[in-house]
Write an enzyme that holds these catalytic residues in place. Structure first.
Site, short mmCIF file in Angstrom:
data_model
loop_
_atom_site.label_atom_id
_atom_site.label_comp_id
_atom_site.label_asym_id
_atom_site.label_seq_id
_atom_site.Cartn_x
_atom_site.Cartn_y
_atom_site.Cartn_z
CG HIS A 85 93.06 48.52 34.25
ND1 HIS A 85 92.11 49.49 34.05
CD2 HIS A 85 92.10 47.43 33.49
CE1 HIS A 85 91.99 49.04 32.99
NE2 HIS A 85 91.93 48.09 32.40
CG HIS B 164 96.50 42.48 33.95
ND1 HIS B 164 95.95 43.11 35.69
CD2 HIS B 164 97.70 42.24 34.49
CE1 HIS B 164 97.06 42.57 36.03
NE2 HIS B 164 97.44 41.97 35.41
#
Length: 113
Positions: A97, A99
């Site tokens: 994800h 980040h």
């Protein structure tokens, strides 16, 4: 989806929030590599920097606005800090994800921390 950061966004997994709005969430890293180590993530699941498109790129500009705000609030804006985003297996991306790590609070070495 079995995504750790999506579960943090939904509140299923607790985090120490530093900033939140309708588009992004920032929270303290549970294994800090520097005195200040904060993760900034889009609430929308984007796999990595390799998955940024014209349709989802506006959130990246917003994330960098948030990073500047957090750096100032954390008192690391004047002396400097590092922003890191790992991408893919060879880039050592541990959570799939997108980040960004904000690292600061001391002189950083050439490795991530």
């Amino acid at each position: 989806m079995d995504c750790l950061f999506c579960k943090i966004v939904s509140g299923d997994i607790p985090s120490t929030k530093v900033y939140e709005d309708d588009k992004v969430l920032a929270f303290k890293d549970i294994n800090p590599l520097a005195p200040v180590h904060i993760l900034v993530i889009p609430k929308e699941h984007i796999d990595s920097a390799a998955a940024v498109t014209a349709e989802n790129s506006a959130v990246i500009a917003h994330i960098f606005e948030v990073i500047a705000k957090i750096a100032k609030e954390q008192g690391i804006d004047k002396d400097g800090f590092r922003v890191v985003s790992n991408c893919g297996e060879n880039g050592c991306q541990s959570v799939k994800h997108l980040h960004f790590h904000i690292l600061g609070g001391r002189k950083l070495d050439v490795t991530m921390g």
